[in-house]
Design an enzyme around this catalytic site. Structure first.
Site, PDB file in Angstrom:
ATOM      1  N   THR A   1       0.722  -1.172   0.075  1.00  0.00           N
ATOM      2  CA  THR A   1       0.096   0.155  -0.075  1.00  0.00           C
ATOM      3  C   THR A   1       1.006   1.339  -0.151  1.00  0.00           C
ATOM      4  OG1 THR A   1      -1.745   1.363   1.503  1.00  0.00           O
ATOM      5  CG2 THR A   1      -0.062  -0.186   2.469  1.00  0.00           C
ATOM      6  N   ASP A   2       0.349   2.212  -0.434  1.00  0.00           N
ATOM      7  CA  ASP A   2       1.083   3.732  -0.279  1.00  0.00           C
ATOM      8  C   ASP A   2       1.040   4.032   0.961  1.00  0.00           C
ATOM      9  OD1 ASP A   2      -1.707   4.534  -0.207  1.00  0.00           O
ATOM     10  OD2 ASP A   2      -1.589   5.843  -1.964  1.00  0.00           O
ATOM     11  N   GLU A   3       0.415   3.747   1.944  1.00  0.00           N
ATOM     12  CA  GLU A   3       0.383   4.136   3.347  1.00  0.00           C
ATOM     13  C   GLU A   3       1.781   3.897   3.960  1.00  0.00           C
ATOM     14  OE1 GLU A   3      -4.431   3.509   4.458  1.00  0.00           O
ATOM     15  OE2 GLU A   3      -2.988   3.936   5.905  1.00  0.00           O
TER      16      GLU A   3
ATOM     17  N   TYR B   1      -1.678  -0.506  11.161  1.00  0.00           N
ATOM     18  CA  TYR B   1      -1.833  -1.201   9.897  1.00  0.00           C
ATOM     19  C   TYR B   1      -0.773  -0.625   8.901  1.00  0.00           C
ATOM     20  CZ  TYR B   1      -3.465  -1.431   4.865  1.00  0.00           C
ATOM     21  OH  TYR B   1      -3.454  -1.673   3.515  1.00  0.00           O
TER      22      TYR B   1
ATOM     23  N   LYS C   1       2.385  -3.171   7.269  1.00  0.00           N
ATOM     24  CA  LYS C   1       2.481  -3.328   5.767  1.00  0.00           C
ATOM     25  C   LYS C   1       4.056  -3.026   5.560  1.00  0.00           C
ATOM     26  CE  LYS C   1      -0.126  -4.590   3.186  1.00  0.00           C
ATOM     27  NZ  LYS C   1      -0.577  -5.995   2.679  1.00  0.00           N
TER      28      LYS C   1
HETATM   29  P1  NAD Z   1     -10.228  -7.087   2.588  1.00  0.00           P
HETATM   30  O1  NAD Z   1     -10.178  -6.650   4.075  1.00  0.00           O
HETATM   31  O2  NAD Z   1     -11.322  -6.788   2.013  1.00  0.00           O
HETATM   32  O3  NAD Z   1      -9.982  -8.760   2.273  1.00  0.00           O
HETATM   33  C1  NAD Z   1      -8.750  -9.564   3.147  1.00  0.00           C
HETATM   34  C2  NAD Z   1      -8.985 -10.675   3.017  1.00  0.00           C
HETATM   35  O4  NAD Z   1      -7.921 -11.485   3.505  1.00  0.00           O
HETATM   36  C3  NAD Z   1     -10.327 -11.406   3.549  1.00  0.00           C
HETATM   37  O5  NAD Z   1     -10.667 -12.288   2.399  1.00  0.00           O
HETATM   38  C4  NAD Z   1      -9.702 -12.130   4.796  1.00  0.00           C
HETATM   39  O6  NAD Z   1     -10.727 -13.274   5.196  1.00  0.00           O
HETATM   40  C5  NAD Z   1      -8.457 -12.598   4.450  1.00  0.00           C
HETATM   41  N1  NAD Z   1      -7.640 -12.650   5.450  1.00  0.00           N
HETATM   42  C6  NAD Z   1      -7.423 -11.835   6.493  1.00  0.00           C
HETATM   43  N2  NAD Z   1      -6.473 -12.465   7.548  1.00  0.00           N
HETATM   44  C7  NAD Z   1      -6.143 -13.617   7.085  1.00  0.00           C
HETATM   45  C8  NAD Z   1      -5.384 -14.659   7.475  1.00  0.00           C
HETATM   46  N3  NAD Z   1      -4.536 -14.410   8.716  1.00  0.00           N
HETATM   47  N4  NAD Z   1      -5.325 -15.831   6.618  1.00  0.00           N
HETATM   48  C9  NAD Z   1      -6.057 -15.623   5.501  1.00  0.00           C
HETATM   49  N5  NAD Z   1      -6.749 -14.911   4.746  1.00  0.00           N
HETATM   50  C10 NAD Z   1      -6.831 -13.820   5.728  1.00  0.00           C
HETATM   51  O7  NAD Z   1      -8.690  -6.307   1.998  1.00  0.00           O
HETATM   52  P2  NAD Z   1      -8.585  -5.743   0.705  1.00  0.00           P
HETATM   53  O8  NAD Z   1      -9.063  -4.379   0.730  1.00  0.00           O
HETATM   54  O9  NAD Z   1      -8.987  -6.600  -0.481  1.00  0.00           O
HETATM   55  O10 NAD Z   1      -7.034  -5.577   0.467  1.00  0.00           O
HETATM   56  C11 NAD Z   1      -6.215  -6.614  -0.014  1.00  0.00           C
HETATM   57  C12 NAD Z   1      -4.879  -6.376   0.084  1.00  0.00           C
HETATM   58  O11 NAD Z   1      -4.560  -5.110  -0.720  1.00  0.00           O
HETATM   59  C13 NAD Z   1      -4.326  -5.980   1.420  1.00  0.00           C
HETATM   60  O12 NAD Z   1      -2.891  -6.583   1.592  1.00  0.00           O
HETATM   61  C14 NAD Z   1      -4.350  -4.570   1.593  1.00  0.00           C
HETATM   62  O13 NAD Z   1      -3.069  -4.133   2.444  1.00  0.00           O
HETATM   63  C15 NAD Z   1      -3.914  -4.034   0.032  1.00  0.00           C
HETATM   64  N6  NAD Z   1      -4.188  -2.767  -0.367  1.00  0.00           N
HETATM   65  C16 NAD Z   1      -5.655  -2.652  -0.088  1.00  0.00           C
HETATM   66  C17 NAD Z   1      -5.989  -1.229  -0.464  1.00  0.00           C
HETATM   67  C18 NAD Z   1      -7.228  -0.714  -0.570  1.00  0.00           C
HETATM   68  O14 NAD Z   1      -7.731   0.342  -0.903  1.00  0.00           O
HETATM   69  N7  NAD Z   1      -8.278  -1.708  -0.084  1.00  0.00           N
HETATM   70  C19 NAD Z   1      -5.077  -0.413  -1.297  1.00  0.00           C
HETATM   71  C20 NAD Z   1      -3.713  -0.692  -1.463  1.00  0.00           C
HETATM   72  C21 NAD Z   1      -3.605  -2.088  -0.864  1.00  0.00           C
HETATM   73  O1  DAU Z   2      -4.057   4.175   0.630  1.00  0.00           O
HETATM   74  C1  DAU Z   2      -4.365   2.768   0.678  1.00  0.00           C
HETATM   75  C2  DAU Z   2      -5.290   2.459   1.898  1.00  0.00           C
HETATM   76  O2  DAU Z   2      -6.352   2.755   1.621  1.00  0.00           O
HETATM   77  C3  DAU Z   2      -5.081   0.615   2.021  1.00  0.00           C
HETATM   78  O3  DAU Z   2      -4.018   0.279   2.163  1.00  0.00           O
HETATM   79  C4  DAU Z   2      -6.097   0.327   3.120  1.00  0.00           C
HETATM   80  O4  DAU Z   2      -6.152  -1.011   3.207  1.00  0.00           O
HETATM   81  C5  DAU Z   2      -7.560   1.039   2.782  1.00  0.00           C
HETATM   82  O5  DAU Z   2      -8.261   0.834   3.852  1.00  0.00           O
HETATM   83  C6  DAU Z   2      -7.144   2.550   2.498  1.00  0.00           C
HETATM   84  O6  DAU Z   2      -6.870   3.127   3.769  1.00  0.00           O
HETATM   85  P1  DAU Z   2      -7.442   4.699   4.160  1.00  0.00           P
HETATM   86  O7  DAU Z   2      -7.569   4.731   5.698  1.00  0.00           O
HETATM   87  O8  DAU Z   2      -7.100   5.727   3.351  1.00  0.00           O
HETATM   88  O9  DAU Z   2      -9.061   4.058   3.726  1.00  0.00           O
HETATM   89  P2  DAU Z   2     -10.543   4.730   4.314  1.00  0.00           P
HETATM   90  O10 DAU Z   2     -11.383   4.174   3.270  1.00  0.00           O
HETATM   91  O11 DAU Z   2     -10.508   4.042   5.718  1.00  0.00           O
HETATM   92  O12 DAU Z   2     -10.469   6.093   4.617  1.00  0.00           O
HETATM   93  C7  DAU Z   2     -10.289   7.085   3.447  1.00  0.00           C
HETATM   94  C8  DAU Z   2     -10.355   8.433   3.791  1.00  0.00           C
HETATM   95  O13 DAU Z   2     -11.607   8.658   4.338  1.00  0.00           O
HETATM   96  C9  DAU Z   2      -9.566   8.797   5.106  1.00  0.00           C
HETATM   97  O14 DAU Z   2      -8.851  10.029   5.164  1.00  0.00           O
HETATM   98  C10 DAU Z   2     -10.209   8.552   6.276  1.00  0.00           C
HETATM   99  C11 DAU Z   2     -11.612   9.030   5.830  1.00  0.00           C
HETATM  100  N1  DAU Z   2     -12.887   8.591   6.055  1.00  0.00           N
HETATM  101  C12 DAU Z   2     -12.864   7.136   6.329  1.00  0.00           C
HETATM  102  C13 DAU Z   2     -14.295   6.698   6.936  1.00  0.00           C
HETATM  103  C14 DAU Z   2     -14.160   5.103   6.896  1.00  0.00           C
HETATM  104  C15 DAU Z   2     -14.001   9.404   6.750  1.00  0.00           C
HETATM  105  O15 DAU Z   2     -13.728  10.553   6.802  1.00  0.00           O
HETATM  106  N2  DAU Z   2     -14.769   8.665   7.381  1.00  0.00           N
HETATM  107  C16 DAU Z   2     -15.109   7.369   7.300  1.00  0.00           C
HETATM  108  O16 DAU Z   2     -16.133   6.923   7.853  1.00  0.00           O
END
Ligand code: NAD
Ligand code: DAU
Length: 337
Positions: A125-127, A150, A154
């Protein structure tokens, strides 16, 4: 090609599984998922009877289960999505985040090394770069500065994955993507929460002043990038994956309200997230130069498709928004008023 995809029942992993089989990126896909609160087999229902698809319920921290799977299946590639992915949950309860994201990645890397898996893509992730001061964009050499448990988990797992290339020559690449959105995203993240609350005429909780900036990437664009890195990425390298779409949160929310025809009065400012990163911003230049990948989805088009999906999938949302979801929602938002 035979893939093991971890976290293939989650939001992005399930999209990757559907695309890998649908677009014939691979003949065989083994979905390894623990099915936590975020894992949902409905997300992969459309491929469940595909002859090349198999589901294995296991925890990536369970070394025995992972070893057995690799011994039995001898996959060519591991694509590692499984994680505890929500920042707010990592603030309320960091232990499972560290366990899965760091120790779970270690377990997989060790098993991959012992069973000589030919390719490993670690999805990150970019985080990990933390908040980026405007007008700069982070490239892959930008210093790591994790703000939440988190992002620290990562960042740690990225370094561990890269060390397996340096030390053991495991063929690992790392991807660092920006904020994903699209169908099947768990409605705890900004876009699906705001869409589903708006559709139910519920308040839209905005953290702080709502001027935090995120770069939005359509989930299918992300999955194409992961596949591009799998095929063409160099071992030991990191690749940023951004959507070229930086927007303040309030702007995203205004667009959701406009597209759903709901009033601005639903917006409810609440207390900010502790350690909240102000701005994420990436350059994709390396990934585009080395693989030809580019994001294809325009944000307004992607948002409209996502809103349509949530509108027609209200049963999916309703089933999720019960039990454990309600407990976390109440805990997360109760203290913010
Ligand atoms: P998500 O939370 O929707 O899904 C995570 C999945 O992993 C679920 O199916 C869960 O059951 C499984 N899981 C969790 N713990 C586990 C374990 N111990 N063993 C096996 N399976 C397990 O997550 P997502 O949003 O699809 O993110 C997927 C990946 O992409 C993550 O690594 C996250 O860090 C990365 N990522 C997410 C975003 C985003 O915006 N959502 C952005 C950049 C990177
Ligand atoms: O940047 C990549 C990341 O993006 C991933 O690695 C993470 O898995 C994913 O959860 C996401 O992280 P963020 O913290 O950026 O996403 P989130 O959707 O939780 O929040 C996006 C922005 O919105 C953040 O600035 C917080 C704000 N927010 C979020 C929620 C849930 C609100 O203002 N209100 C809310 O209720």
């Amino acid at each position: 090609m035979k893939l093991v995809v971890t976290g293939g029942a989650g939001f992005i992993g399930s999209c990757f599984v559907r695309m890998a089989l649908g677009q014939r990126w691979a003949e065989h896909v083994i979905n390894l998922d623990k099915l936590t609160y975020a894992g949902n087999l409905e997300n992969v229902e459309s491929v469940s009877s595909h002859p090349g698809y198999r589901f294995v319920q296991a925890d990536i921290c369970d070394a025995g289960a992972v070893e057995d799977l690799l011994k039995r299946e001898r996959p060519d590639v591991i694509v590692h999505f499984a994680a505890e992915s929500h920042v707010d949950r990592s603030i309320h309860s960091p232990a499972p985040v560290i366990q899965t994201n760091f120790n779970g990645t270690f377990t997989l890397l060790e098993a991959a090394r012992r069973h000589q898996v030919g390719r490993f893509v670690h999805v990150s992730t970019d985080e990990v770069y933390g908040s980026i001061e405007a007008p700069h964009d982070a490239d892959e050499n930008y210093p790591l500065h994790a703000s939440s448990p988190y992002s620290a988990s990562k960042a740690g797992s990225d370094l561990l994955a890269l060390s397996y290339y340096t030390t053991y020559k495991l063929n690992v690449s790392v991807t660092r993507a920006s904020n994903n959105y699209g169908p099947y995203q768990f409605p705890e993240k900004l876009i699906p929460l705001m869409i589903s609350n708006a559709l139910e005429d519920k308040p839209l909780p905005v953290y702080g002043d709502g001027q935090q900036v995120r770069d939005w990437l359509y989930v299918e664009d992300h999955c194409r990038a992961v596949f591009a890195v799998l095929e063409k990425g160099r071992p030991g390298e990191v690749y940023n994956v951004g959507g070229n779409c930086s927007l303040p949160n309030l702007e995203v929310i205004h667009r959701i309200l406009k597209a759903t025809g709901k009033p601005e009065s639903l917006i409810k400012p609440v207390a900010d997230r502790p350690g909240h990163d102000r701005r994420y911003a990436l350059t994709n230049e390396k990934l585009t130069r080395e693989t030809g990948w580019q994001p294809l989805m325009d944000f307004d088009r992607g948002l409209a498709a996502t809103i349509d999906w949530y509108r027609t999938s209200q049963d999916w949302v309703r089933r999720i928004k019960t039990g454990e979801y309600r407990q976390f929602y109440e805990l997360n938002y109760a203290n913010r008023v």
